[in-house]
Design a protein around this motif. Structure first.
Motif, PDB file in Angstrom:
ATOM      1  N   SER A  53      28.755  42.315  34.576  1.00 15.66           N
ATOM      2  CA  SER A  53      29.871  42.959  33.877  1.00 15.66           C
ATOM      3  C   SER A  53      30.841  43.575  34.880  1.00 15.66           C
ATOM      4  O   SER A  53      30.438  44.307  35.787  1.00 15.66           O
ATOM      5  CB  SER A  53      29.347  44.035  32.929  1.00 15.66           C
ATOM      6  N   ILE A  54      32.116  43.281  34.701  1.00 23.51           N
ATOM      7  CA  ILE A  54      33.136  43.685  35.671  1.00 23.51           C
ATOM      8  C   ILE A  54      33.621  45.101  35.377  1.00 23.51           C
ATOM      9  O   ILE A  54      33.895  45.459  34.233  1.00 23.51           O
ATOM     10  CB  ILE A  54      34.304  42.693  35.648  1.00 23.51           C
ATOM     11  N   CYS A 100      38.744  49.033  44.267  1.00 22.15           N
ATOM     12  CA  CYS A 100      39.127  48.846  42.860  1.00 22.15           C
ATOM     13  C   CYS A 100      38.908  50.083  41.995  1.00 22.15           C
ATOM     14  O   CYS A 100      39.565  50.246  40.964  1.00 22.15           O
ATOM     15  CB  CYS A 100      38.353  47.672  42.261  1.00 22.15           C
ATOM     16  N   GLY A 143      36.331  48.381  36.350  1.00 26.21           N
ATOM     17  CA  GLY A 143      37.688  48.608  36.841  1.00 26.21           C
ATOM     18  C   GLY A 143      38.253  49.894  36.277  1.00 26.21           C
ATOM     19  O   GLY A 143      37.562  50.658  35.602  1.00 26.21           O
ATOM     20  N   LYS A 164      33.984  41.728  29.924  1.00 23.66           N
ATOM     21  CA  LYS A 164      34.191  40.564  30.775  1.00 23.66           C
ATOM     22  C   LYS A 164      33.143  40.527  31.873  1.00 23.66           C
ATOM     23  O   LYS A 164      32.822  41.552  32.467  1.00 23.66           O
ATOM     24  CB  LYS A 164      35.592  40.607  31.386  1.00 23.66           C
ATOM     25  N   SER A 165      32.606  39.325  32.139  1.00 23.61           N
ATOM     26  CA  SER A 165      31.532  39.188  33.123  1.00 23.61           C
ATOM     27  C   SER A 165      31.890  38.174  34.198  1.00 23.61           C
ATOM     28  O   SER A 165      32.560  37.171  33.931  1.00 23.61           O
ATOM     29  CB  SER A 165      30.234  38.758  32.421  1.00 23.61           C
ATOM     30  N   ALA A 166      31.423  38.434  35.398  1.00 26.42           N
ATOM     31  CA  ALA A 166      31.614  37.482  36.503  1.00 26.42           C
ATOM     32  C   ALA A 166      30.646  36.317  36.408  1.00 26.42           C
ATOM     33  O   ALA A 166      30.833  35.286  37.071  1.00 26.42           O
ATOM     34  CB  ALA A 166      31.419  38.196  37.843  1.00 26.42           C
ATOM     35  N   PRO A 180      28.972  38.444  41.182  1.00 24.61           N
ATOM     36  CA  PRO A 180      29.328  39.717  41.816  1.00 24.61           C
ATOM     37  C   PRO A 180      29.868  39.514  43.234  1.00 24.61           C
ATOM     38  O   PRO A 180      29.582  38.507  43.890  1.00 24.61           O
ATOM     39  CB  PRO A 180      27.997  40.486  41.837  1.00 24.61           C
ATOM     40  N   GLY A 238      33.560  36.086  44.165  1.00 25.96           N
ATOM     41  CA  GLY A 238      33.881  37.214  43.305  1.00 25.96           C
ATOM     42  C   GLY A 238      34.647  38.287  44.062  1.00 25.96           C
ATOM     43  O   GLY A 238      34.335  38.585  45.221  1.00 25.96           O
ATOM     44  N   GLU A 290      36.089  41.193  42.044  1.00 28.23           N
ATOM     45  CA  GLU A 290      36.070  42.399  41.226  1.00 28.23           C
ATOM     46  C   GLU A 290      34.662  42.977  41.192  1.00 28.23           C
ATOM     47  O   GLU A 290      33.689  42.237  41.000  1.00 28.23           O
ATOM     48  CB  GLU A 290      36.540  42.085  39.804  1.00 28.23           C
ATOM     49  N   THR A 344      31.154  44.630  40.108  1.00 29.80           N
ATOM     50  CA  THR A 344      30.349  44.499  38.896  1.00 29.80           C
ATOM     51  C   THR A 344      29.244  45.547  38.886  1.00 29.80           C
ATOM     52  O   THR A 344      29.071  46.305  39.850  1.00 29.80           O
ATOM     53  CB  THR A 344      29.707  43.100  38.828  1.00 29.80           C
ATOM     54  N   ASP A 350      26.994  45.010  41.761  1.00 28.60           N
ATOM     55  CA  ASP A 350      27.563  45.549  42.998  1.00 28.60           C
ATOM     56  C   ASP A 350      27.309  47.046  43.094  1.00 28.60           C
ATOM     57  O   ASP A 350      27.007  47.578  44.172  1.00 28.60           O
ATOM     58  CB  ASP A 350      29.069  45.266  43.055  1.00 28.60           C
TER      59      ASP A 350
END
Length: 697
Positions: A345-346, A414, A348, A360-362, A368, A375, A377, A379, A382
């Motif tokens: 899951s991203i 981010c 931000g 939204k998912s990577a 990740p 990737g 963004e 997650t 991460d």
């Protein structure tokens, strides 16, 4: 001497990872593995996993005597709108069933309301002149002379598939079957789903939506299942492949291809079956299963070793947490709440300066940031890597390198910089947001079911479930967690405990006082024979059990209560018992019955399944032995909000009776169990990890 295959293999294709498990004839897991899901060709990732697991088990694919498969492909196709172009055919005068829907807005005062996407636009809604009564009598015959005009209209829509839903076809399917035969003769390549087979229940809108969803994914799923079977047969598989269904049972590839809508949520259903099996073995009456993977998290309430079930759920909600904003589907399903909260899951910062996580998912592509597969963004994974909860040396069986510095840099850039936080503060924020989201979803689900999470044991599994269990349990008010063996591939393990089963629901209106018992008994005989034939295609010899259900309500009410029926023909003497059972169930749900009200029955169901052993496993608890971890790793503690040394323990080194206090990381090939600073771990007699929460002064 003839070689007899004895192994069973299960594969669960998720949004990020594909899980594979092999068990021997005694149901002992002898090999398991996680491989990245190959979205362009999911069967290839499944084959990679099967080969790795077979190699670890020192076996060949010809040794496999049973193969069970579950996949998120059907679910994802519906959510991501990657299905066929569908046209609908309804009774003349009922073209706008989809437009009218429930005649209400799911959010009454939202002036910017987003309308539910029901997959079929009005220009593809066609009609034919015909009419059945609610009793199944022909009022207006279906005239084949309408076919040329219908075909012209159908061709102009460019539809690849057709969903037929004629008025009252649940009572008499003759017109739907006649129309299907006419269309097949004229357009042999057209994929056709009829509501009398997909969802033969009253309520036209729900029935039509279910039939549309089935038609929408049927061409894709049929091709996928054919290719999947061919791929494994080419490698030497000799046994049939069975598919996991949303209801927690297994069915054949033929049935799955005909009714692919029943495969929606099949992967999560395997996790609920695993949790129910563990609850039965351990004698746990109240359980919350917590399955967190790479893309989503699933929570399910389990009482008396039975997952909570339903006959309806929604797909692709326009507003994630508002009922009525999605496409209704009426099929037997294990009821659970699923949110977009997984390792991929991203995270931000939105335009209002708020930290957000998911949905939204990577996924696995690009994955990740720390995976180094493109990737950019940050997650949830991460964040776990940056905080020290995931150690690079033990992650994912060493399949790829973890770049800790890249994870921290992405979190800082981010999230940290916009919110004036360092990498650890950003990671801790991501972790707290996602854990509270999952805990909140669990609390909401329990309240809607009239239940309390406090006294429950959480059974945690999935690639990220054991890692987040303590943090979610703390927020949800749960004090006890159980992490079973092989938790990283829990859903796939659950497949191997599932029965071969099939459920049929039919609508036939009756008032209890004036019920036609002969007609009902004849209907049940037909339903039992149909369900049994499907079950026997998947398992020709095992002993079976049959459950019969009546869905009852007071006259004029809109929803029914499930009441169990005896597994035999009904008699006049049963009527008073059914009335008493209904009023008892009604009182339990609504505090008191309503005297003098007429009781009516709208739907009837039959569920036939092979019998699986689920007895309490009596074992004496071992003597406790407090151990001190020999190794330590630094983590950012979620309780104290500062860096601490956490014990670092390999699960394979633990034996029943071992106990120690957190914080600690218990690592194994496919996942890590994080023991919070306010938890104590104990290995029970079954080698489950039991985590108990204590109050920290």
């Amino acid at each position: 001497m003839t070689h007899i295959p004895t192994l069973r293999l299960a594969t669960d294709i998720g949004g990020t990872f594909t899980d594979t498990v092999i068990v021997d004839k005694n149901d002992n897991v002898i090999a398991s593995t996680k491989t990245l899901t190959t979205h362009e060709n999911p069967a290839e990732g499944a084959m990679q996993g099967a080969k790795r697991a077979l190699e670890a088990a020192k076996a060949r694919i010809g040794d496999v005597a049973g193969f069970i498969h579950g996949t998120t492909l059907a679910t994802n196709a519906l959510i991501e709108k990657r299905g066929a172009r569908v046209a609908t055919i309804t009774t003349q005068g009922f073209r706008d069933i989809l437009e009218i829907a429930y005649e209400r807005r799911y959010s009454q005062y939202d002036i910017n309301i987003e309308k539910t996407d029901l997959l079929v636009t009005r220009d593809r809604c066609l009609t034919v002149p015909e009419r059945m009564s609610a009793a199944g009598d022909v009022i207006e015959a279906l005239d084949g002379q309408c076919l040329p005009k219908l075909l012209r209209q159908l061709d102009s829509t460019g539809a690849d598939a057709v969903a037929i839903c004629l008025l009252h076809s649940y009572a008499n399917p003759a017109h739907e079957k006649q129309l299907r035969d006419l269309l097949h003769a004229a357009r042999p390549d057209l994929v056709i789903s009829i509501s009398a087979e997909v969802s033969p229940e009253a309520r036209e809108f729900d029935r039509l939506c279910t039939t549309i969803a089935n038609a929408y994914i049927q061409p894709m799923m049929s091709r996928y299942l054919d290719a999947f079977e061919a791929r494994f047969v080419a490698e030497g598989l000799t046994c049939p492949i069975l598919m996991m269904t949303a209801g927690g049972g297994m069915t054949t590839l033929k049935t799955a291809a005909q009714f692919p809508i029943r495969l929606v949520e099949s992967g999560p259903a395997g996790g609920a079956i695993l949790a129910a099996h563990i609850a039965a073995e351990s004698g746990l009456d109240e359980v919350l299963s917590f399955d967190m993977g790479g893309t989503t998290a699933k929570l399910c309430l389990i009482d008396n070793a039975q997952p909570q079930s339903s006959r309806q759920f929604e797909i692709g909600r326009a507003a994630r947490f508002i009922k009525g904003s999605g496409m209704p589907v009426r099929i037997p399903v294990i009821e659970m709440i699923e949110i977009g909260a997984g390792g991929g899951s991203i995270a931000g910062v939105d335009r209002l300066g708020r930290l957000t996580v998911g949905p939204k998912s990577a996924g696995s592509e690009p994955g990740p940031v720390a995976f180094g597969r493109g990737g950019v963004e940050p997650t949830v994974s991460d964040a776990d890597i940056a905080l020290g909860y995931i150690q690079a040396e033990t992650f994912a069986e060493g399949q790829f390198q973890i770049d800790v510095a890249a994870a921290r840099a992405a979190l800082t850039a981010c999230i940290g910089e916009p919110l004036s936080l360092d990498a650890f503060g950003a990671g801790d924020g991501v972790s707290r947001i996602v854990d509270e989201s999952m805990a909140s979803a669990g609390r909401t689900h329990a309240v809607e079911s009239g239940k309390d999470l406090g006294p429950r044991t959480m059974i945690a599994f999935g690639g990220n479930g054991p890692l987040h269990a303590c943090r979610v349990a703390r927020s949800a008010g749960i004090d006890r967690i159980l992490v079973p063996a092989n938790p990283g591939v829990g859903s796939a393990v659950g497949f191997l405990f599932a029965p071969v089963s099939f459920e049929i629901v039919r609508s036939r209106y009756a008032m209890l006082q004036t019920i036609d018992l002969d007609g009902i008994n004849t209907m049940f005989e037909s339903m039992c024979a149909e369900a049994l034939s499907v079950v026997r295609q998947g398992d020709a010899t095992s002993e079976i059990e049959t459950r019969r259900i009546a869905y009852m309500r007071y006259h004029g009410q809109g929803h029914e209560i499930e009441i169990a029926l005896p597994d035999r023909a009904l008699t006049v003497n049963d009527l008073a018992l059914l009335a008493a059972a209904f009023e008892k169930a009604y009182s339990r749900q609504f505090s008191r019955p309503v005297p003098g009200m007429v009781i009516e029955i709208l739907n009837w169901s039959v569920h036939i399944a092979t019998i699986t052993g689920r007895d309490v496993l009596q074992m004496s608890e071992p003597s406790r032995r407090e151990i001190i971890p020999k190794e330590h790793r630094q983590i950012f503690c979620d309780v104290h909000a500062r860096h601490l040394d956490a014990g670092f323990v390999h699960r394979k080194d633990l034996v029943p009776g071992d106990t120690f206090k957190g914080p600690a990381l218990v690592v194994e090939p496919q996942t890590t169990t994080f023991v919070g600073a306010d938890f104590t771990l104990l290995v029970d007699a079954r080698s489950n990890l039991i985590l108990n929460r204590e109050v920290i002064s």
